[in-house]
Design an enzyme around this catalytic site. Structure first.
Site, PDB file in Angstrom:
ATOM      1  N   CYS A 146     -10.404 -50.733   3.289  1.00 25.62           N
ATOM      2  CA  CYS A 146      -9.194 -50.848   2.506  1.00 25.62           C
ATOM      3  C   CYS A 146      -8.890 -52.326   2.295  1.00 25.62           C
ATOM      4  O   CYS A 146      -9.504 -53.193   2.883  1.00 25.62           O
ATOM      5  CB  CYS A 146      -8.016 -50.168   3.197  1.00 25.62           C
ATOM      6  N   ASP A 201       3.558 -49.008 -23.654  1.00 27.37           N
ATOM      7  CA  ASP A 201       3.470 -50.155 -24.526  1.00 27.37           C
ATOM      8  C   ASP A 201       3.924 -49.696 -25.908  1.00 27.37           C
ATOM      9  O   ASP A 201       3.828 -48.520 -26.245  1.00 27.37           O
ATOM     10  CB  ASP A 201       2.016 -50.647 -24.546  1.00 27.37           C
ATOM     11  N   CYS A 251      -8.294 -54.627   5.264  1.00 28.71           N
ATOM     12  CA  CYS A 251      -9.466 -55.197   5.922  1.00 28.71           C
ATOM     13  C   CYS A 251      -9.815 -56.522   5.257  1.00 28.71           C
ATOM     14  O   CYS A 251     -10.071 -57.521   5.937  1.00 28.71           O
ATOM     15  CB  CYS A 251     -10.667 -54.245   5.807  1.00 28.71           C
TER      16      CYS A 251
END
Lengths: 73, 763
Positions: free
Chosen positions: B24, B453, B27
């Site tokens: 992850c 957007d 880490c």
């Protein structure tokens, strides 16, 4: 023998729990560490030790282990 | 002094290492921290997504020291293979890596399946069990367990060192237990006798010692490898968005150099441009880098940065951005920023940061396994202890204990997620939804906000004529005929909108003679013998001495309050009409917003365009004015998403432009319009192929349905095995039960996944 409970943020996976456990265990006087992991949230860390541990030392150990922070209970 | 890459004197050296073992982003953060704390390391960054660490160091630090630090932290580090010479080579390598990964899994799967097939067949069908069949089964199963399942064993070992357990641990333990047990049984009990047949009797306590579970070991390995293969195939490179962004820059540029014979133009690669260089940009070309206009006047298409469909007028002294397109006239620009300082590079960094910041949630199956494995091991030990305490023999005790380990390994676990993803993505593709990152579907948090957007997503992004207002007594057709013919000669998007509309209304347009473009103010020419002008009201009034009638002034005021553009048209000395031009809202957008609301999502409009245009569009499609965020640059879009996330919302985003890329990466779920830029498509998790916003609602529902299916699959994968656990604990396990558990759970998982094929698109 006392057990202190801390709230820690920044842990996301078992590796993190392992790293935190390792660092905290290296503090003098600590006999046991258990981590209740809440991935991405606030986890609970219980530290068992002969004498109460200074919160500052815990914060330093957490910082050494990675991006982990102590938060107020 | 050797020629190693040591920093000598005060010259820092750089090294890029490949880091392994990270699960992850935390880490990565931890490794980064440790590296930065090393003496002599001036800067270190670790990227979880790309599995690379970049370290700048000096002093007496050597790459080996850096690798050692990484290994001490519990991960692996290696110097990468010889560096790629160009960006394209690096791009090719990364694509190859993913192709290789899927290929490696396929190879492993194929060989394992080929070996496991006969083993399963001969173990399950007593009629096929010729003398000494079990030794053949052993020979075939051994490579599967040892080599085929090697990735799982390795991962299980790494995890054990960290004190954790994942799905790999579960598989490794189960397969190893089954194999070692069978080996022991073959060598030390009468299971190895030539005439042995494995019958399928109902469980009874006496037959414990004669069972071998080679088919469990081999079949489970094959199934899980199949799952990994499917997943590897579905993975797409995450670096694609960044590469596409960097590719957007102009490749070469025409630089003006002073020479002995005066000024000359030389074409050089953009890399060789320096700050202060003067370069030329012709109409239609991309601007090479950030700079300031020195000479010339033009309109620049800045949709890349702001999303605004209307080009921005620039003249001497105005700043321009690299990679935008010059839509008007010739410009001479002095370069102010090059390379990694440019806006384009900054946007690439934004995307990279957003991608890094996303902590990957641990895979669902792994989280279940992390809890399950310790429980199983405990149960196994309890079984062992229980038997011994109850006075059973060591053999019986071990039989039961190992049986627990064997049955606890769910065969369908490896298939639970991949099959659901496979069917889900297939169904999505049929509906025009491309799902890129399978992992994103596992995110268990429910999206509650959807950010849209404006230009190109809710609107078409193309200007079109909204209305034509001739003066009293004038004819719309005449206006279109003349104005259309005049505007046809210009390249400006507004001109094109008018010309196209005119062509639709009146047919072929007459040619315009003596056409002159007056920069941002207007155009003039002669059409059918009339002197026609079109452009800003102030220009017609001041330059051409035309009076602007009040009724038309009101029309213009109303149009501009809605963020639209008004073009005044006049000929032969008189104002004749106002043509209102605006961005067109897609016909399906309003309906799409309604459907999204029905799903419980709150829509937010996010755009770089001006506030009035944004609010007008929002009102028309059903978005609250309070949920409109306008006039934001790409960094602002990312901030908006982050703010929403920090306030506790789970945010999905739909976008199409380069200026959306970073925000799309930052969002919890990024959806790109298929009609948009490659950069946006690469930066997001889902692509709506047909550019129809209604598909966003379908996509969210499909993602939720797929997640539910995955959870259901995990349940069924475990259910049968867990049900058989008590039988194993009391020593009643036999291959029939183990095989039945395998078969039923696998069948259920696959059929449950196939139900996704009938996922309905909203009516």
């Amino acid at each position: 023998m006392t057990t202190q409970t801390f709230s820690v943020t920044g842990m996301t996976c078992e590796h993190c729990a392992g790293a935190v456990t390792g660092e905290l265990k290296e503090l003098s006087g600590v006999t046991d560490v258990t981590v209740d992991l809440v991935a991405g949230g606030t986890s609970t860390v219980k530290v068992a030790s002969a004498q109460p541990i200074d919160e500052q030392d815990v914060a330093v150990a957490l910082d050494e282990a990675g991006e982990y922070r102590l938060v107020a209970q | 002094m050797t020629a190693e890459a040591t920093g000598f004197d005060d010259q820092p050296a750089d090294v890029v290492l490949t880091i392994g073992g990270m699960t992850c982003a935390s880490c990565a953060a931890r490794i980064e921290k440790k590296l930065n704390r090393m003496d002599g390391v001036t800067a270190a960054t670790v990227n979880y997504a790309s599995e690379k660490a970049k370290v700048t160091y000096g002093g007496t630090v050597r790459p080996e020291d850096i690798i050692a630090t990484v290994e001490r932290t519990g991960y692996t580090a290696a110097l990468p293979s010889p560096p790629a010479g160009s960006r394209d080579a690096a791009a090719g390598t990364e694509r190859d890596e993913h192709g290789d990964e899927a290929g490696a899994w396929w190879q492993r799967l194929l060989i394992s399946a080929v070996l496991a097939g006969p083993v399963t067949l001969v173990s399950m069908v007593p009629a096929l069990q010729f003398d000494n069949w079990q030794w053949l089964a052993l020979t075939l199963a051994a490579p599967v367990v040892v080599w085929g399942a090697l990735p799982f064993h390795r991962a299980a070992w790494t995890n054990a060192r960290h004190g954790t357990a994942t799905m790999d641990t579960l598989i490794s333990v189960g397969v190893t237990a089954a194999f070692v047990w069978s080996l022991w049984a073959l060598l030390f009990t009468h299971a190895g006798a030539p005439g042995m047949r494995m019958e399928f009797t109902l469980p009874n306590a006496r037959s414990g010692g004669t069972h071998i579970y080679l088919e469990v070991a081999a079949a489970v390995t094959a199934f899980v490898l199949a799952g990994r293969y499917f997943e590897a195939r579905a993975k797409r490179s995450s670096g694609a968005a960044l590469r596409a962004l960097l590719d957007m820059g102009a490749k070469d540029v025409a630089v003006l150099r002073d020479g002995p014979g005066g000024r000359s133009e030389i074409r050089i690669p953009t890399d060789r441009l320096a700050v202060g260089d003067l370069f030329v940009v012709r109409p239609g070309e991309k601007i090479a880098t950030d700079g300031v206009v020195v000479a010339g006047a033009s309109a620049i298409d800045t949709s890349m940065l702001t999303g605004e469909p209307v080009p921005v007028e620039v003249g001497p002294g105005d700043g321009v951005t690299g990679a935008t397109v010059n839509a008007g006239g010739r410009l001479e620009v002095r370069a102010t920023r090059i390379g990694s300082d440019t806006q384009l590079a900054q946007m690439a960094r934004l995307v990279e940061e957003a991608q890094n910041g996303k902590a990957a949630v641990q895979r669902l199956a792994d989280r279940v396994a992390a809890v399950f494995v310790p429980i199983v091991i405990a149960l196994s030990l309890i079984t062992l202890a229980g038997w011994l305490v109850a006075g059973g023999s060591a053999t019986a005790a071990f039989t039961a204990a190992v049986a627990v380990l064997i049955i606890a390994c769910p065969c369908a676990l490896g298939l639970a997620t991949p099959t659901a993803l496979l069917v889900g993505t297939g169904r999505g593709a049929q509906l025009g939804i491309l799902i890129k990152g399978p992992q994103i579907l596992e995110s268990t948090r429910r999206v509650d906000t959807i950010v849209l957007d404006k230009t190109g997503t809710v609107t078409t992004g193309r200007m079109s004529v909204a209305s034509v207002h001739p003066i009293a007594g004038g004819s719309t057709d005449e206006v279109l005929r003349l104005a259309g013919a005049l505007e046809d000669a210009s390249e400006h998007p507004i001109a094109k909108a008018i010309a196209d509309h005119a062509r639709d209304a009146v047919g072929t347009l007459a040619p315009a003679e003596r056409f002159v473009s007056h920069g941002g103010r207007g155009v003039a020419g002669v059409v059918e013998g009339h002197a026609v002008v079109a452009g800003r009201g102030s220009w017609l009034r001041d330059e051409w001495a035309m009076t602007l009638p009040d009724p038309l002034l009101e029309v213009v005021e109303r149009a501009e309050s809605e963020g639209r553009t008004a073009v005044w048209v006049g000929w032969d000395g008189l104002v004749r009409a106002v043509i209102v031009v605006s961005d067109t809202i897609k016909a399906t957008s309003a309906e799409a917003i309604e459907r999204l609301r029905d799903l419980g999502l709150r829509p937010v409009l996010l755009t770089g365009d001006n506030g009035r245009a944004a609010r007008a569009v929002a009102a028309q499609v059903g978005i609250d004015a309070a949920d409109v965020i306008a006039e934001v640059l790409p960094a602002g879009k990312v901030d908006a998403i982050t703010r929403l996330q920090r306030s506790g919302r789970v945010v999905a985003m739909v976008g199409d432009g380069v200026n959306d890329a970073a925000a799309l990466s930052q969002a919890d779920l990024g959806l790109a319009m298929g009609t948009g830029t490659d950069v946006a498509i690469d930066a997001s998790d889902l692509t709506l192929v047909r550019g129809d916003l209604r598909a966003a609602a379908d996509a969210i529902r499909l993602a939720r349905a797929t997640l539910t299916t995955i959870k259901g699959n995990l349940f069924w994968a475990f259910a049968y095995n867990v049900a058989a656990l008590p039988l194993a604990a009391v020593g009643l396990l036999n291959p029939l039960i183990a095989g039945a558990a395998m078969a039923f759970s696998s069948v259920f998982v696959v059929s449950n996944s196939l139900r996704l094929r009938r996922f309905p698109a909203a009516a």
